[in-house]
Design a protein around this motif. Structure first.
Motif, short mmCIF file in Angstrom:
data_model
loop_
_atom_site.label_atom_id
_atom_site.label_comp_id
_atom_site.label_asym_id
_atom_site.label_seq_id
_atom_site.Cartn_x
_atom_site.Cartn_y
_atom_site.Cartn_z
N VAL A 1 0.87 -1.06 0.09
CA VAL A 1 0.13 -0.10 -0.25
C VAL A 1 0.90 1.39 -0.04
N GLU A 2 0.64 2.21 -1.08
CA GLU A 2 1.50 3.42 -0.78
C GLU A 2 1.01 4.27 0.46
N THR A 3 2.33 4.69 0.90
CA THR A 3 2.14 5.44 2.40
C THR A 3 1.98 7.00 1.94
N GLY A 4 2.23 7.36 0.79
CA GLY A 4 2.19 8.65 0.44
C GLY A 4 3.49 9.53 0.63
N ARG A 5 4.67 8.78 1.00
CA ARG A 5 6.07 9.27 0.89
C ARG A 5 6.78 8.87 -0.24
N THR A 6 7.29 9.94 -0.73
CA THR A 6 7.86 9.63 -2.12
C THR A 6 9.15 10.55 -1.98
N PHE A 7 10.19 10.30 -2.96
CA PHE A 7 11.24 10.77 -3.30
C PHE A 7 11.54 11.35 -4.49
N HIS A 8 12.07 12.59 -5.14
CA HIS A 8 12.24 12.84 -6.23
C HIS A 8 13.47 14.01 -6.55
N ALA A 9 14.26 13.65 -7.38
CA ALA A 9 15.20 14.74 -7.45
C ALA A 9 15.83 14.59 -8.87
N TYR A 10 16.16 15.62 -9.21
CA TYR A 10 16.95 15.96 -10.67
C TYR A 10 18.70 15.87 -10.37
N TYR A 11 19.48 15.61 -11.29
CA TYR A 11 20.78 15.58 -11.10
C TYR A 11 21.57 16.15 -12.26
N HIS A 12 22.51 17.08 -12.07
CA HIS A 12 23.32 17.48 -13.29
C HIS A 12 24.21 16.45 -13.68
N PRO A 13 24.20 16.02 -14.99
CA PRO A 13 24.83 14.85 -15.62
C PRO A 13 26.02 14.99 -15.84
N GLU A 14 26.91 16.48 -15.66
CA GLU A 14 28.03 16.68 -16.16
C GLU A 14 28.29 16.36 -17.64
N ARG A 15 27.36 16.32 -18.40
CA ARG A 15 27.56 16.17 -19.95
C ARG A 15 26.47 16.86 -20.55
N VAL A 16 26.47 16.89 -21.95
CA VAL A 16 25.33 17.53 -22.54
C VAL A 16 24.31 16.52 -23.03
N MET A 17 22.98 16.89 -22.83
CA MET A 17 21.95 16.06 -22.94
C MET A 17 21.76 15.82 -24.49
N PRO A 18 21.89 14.74 -25.01
CA PRO A 18 21.60 14.34 -26.43
C PRO A 18 19.88 14.38 -26.74
N ALA A 19 19.82 15.00 -27.97
CA ALA A 19 18.37 15.44 -28.37
C ALA A 19 17.57 14.29 -28.39
N GLU A 20 18.12 12.67 -28.67
CA GLU A 20 17.08 11.80 -28.57
C GLU A 20 16.68 11.48 -27.14
N ALA A 21 17.57 11.58 -26.34
CA ALA A 21 17.11 11.42 -24.82
C ALA A 21 16.14 12.55 -24.45
N GLN A 22 16.66 13.87 -24.62
CA GLN A 22 15.37 14.69 -24.23
C GLN A 22 14.13 14.57 -24.88
N ALA A 23 14.02 14.12 -26.30
CA ALA A 23 12.62 14.04 -26.86
C ALA A 23 11.87 12.79 -26.11
N VAL A 24 12.47 12.07 -25.21
CA VAL A 24 11.71 11.14 -24.39
C VAL A 24 11.41 11.62 -23.22
N HIS A 25 12.16 12.27 -22.48
CA HIS A 25 11.71 12.78 -21.22
C HIS A 25 11.46 14.24 -21.02
N GLY A 26 12.17 15.13 -21.88
CA GLY A 26 11.87 16.42 -21.88
C GLY A 26 12.65 17.28 -21.08
N ILE A 27 13.60 16.62 -20.53
CA ILE A 27 14.81 17.44 -19.62
C ILE A 27 15.88 17.82 -20.54
N SER A 28 15.94 19.27 -20.52
CA SER A 28 16.82 19.89 -21.08
C SER A 28 18.18 20.18 -20.33
N ASP A 29 19.45 20.56 -21.26
CA ASP A 29 20.48 21.24 -20.47
C ASP A 29 20.22 22.66 -19.52
#
Length: 230
Positions: free
Chosen positions: A33-61
């Motif tokens: 059963v979901e408790t309502g507690r979640t964890f969510h974070a973004y991290y800088h990848p230390e590299r350029v975001m490829p266009a094909e990956a950005q097309a999947v998740h929409g996360i840009s440099d």
């Protein structure tokens, strides 16, 4: 039992090939059963975001420009995960990036014994069917209408519902009483009143017999006579 359902978004398909983790979303479950507690974070990848990956998740440099590096902010994630089993769809992929990042910054990796792969479960339960997260949501009636792009937390929330369905349905998590000594079974016998009616006798009246005899008299060579009804 505490479990963590999680999903990741990355710059590509291979950590060993130089790709990096950019987003992680986790959903805590206790006794399925979901408790309502979640964890969510973004991290800088230390590299350029490829266009094909950005097309999947929409996360840009540009979006990731001010986000912390994994090594700078992983402590909160490690604390949230604890020692719980980790559930993911195509879990080998997500584990490779999670453990790759943990190893890269000198942290203890997550042992493979804690890995639960919903893709493998789906393949064993429904061989020959489609096993993408979208397909499983459709199979089990999980609403994914708000899923336009891949997103780690949203996908983890959807997967948590799918995971429960794969294991038998939502009733799994309804164990509201964990202490067996508090469970009492009461047997109730309901006795319904029994009404006994006297048998009914159905016999044609004299008028009905006369009407029938008159009808039979009009028949040509009848097979029965009035005497049969006397």
């Amino acid at each position: 039992m505490r479990e963590i359902v999680f999903d990741t978004e990355t710059t590509g398909l291979s950590f060993a090939g130089g790709d990096r983790l950019v987003e992680i979303g986790c959903v805590e479950m206790v006794n399925r059963v979901e408790t309502g507690r979640t964890f969510h974070a973004y991290y800088h990848p230390e590299r350029v975001m490829p266009a094909e990956a950005q097309a999947v998740h929409g996360i840009s440099d540009a979006f990731l420009r001010d986000k912390p590096k994994f090594a700078e902010a992983c402590e909160a994630l490690i604390d949230f995960l604890g020692e719980a089993p980790l559930i993911a769809h195509n879990a080998g992929f997500d584990f490779s990036f999670l453990n790759g990042e943990l190893s890269r910054c000198g942290r203890r990796i997550v042992h493979v014994d804690r890995m639960v792969d919903t893709l493998q479960i789906a393949r064993s339960r429904h061989p020959g069917a489609k096993h993408t997260l979208d397909a499983l949501c459709s199979r089990f009636g999980v609403d994914r209408s708000h899923r336009v792009l891949h997103g780690a937390l949203l996908d983890a929330q959807l997967l948590a519902q799918v995971y429960v369905e794969l294991l038998g349905g939502r009733q799994i998590g309804l164990g509201l009483v964990s202490d067996a000594s508090r469970v009492e079974t009461i047997q109730v016998t309901v006795r319904r009143p029994v009404t006994v009616r006297p048998p009914r006798t159905f016999r044609a009246s004299d008028a009905e017999l006369a009407a029938h005899a008159a009808f039979v008299a009009k028949l040509q060579d009848p097979l029965w006579g009035v005497a049969a009804f006397d």
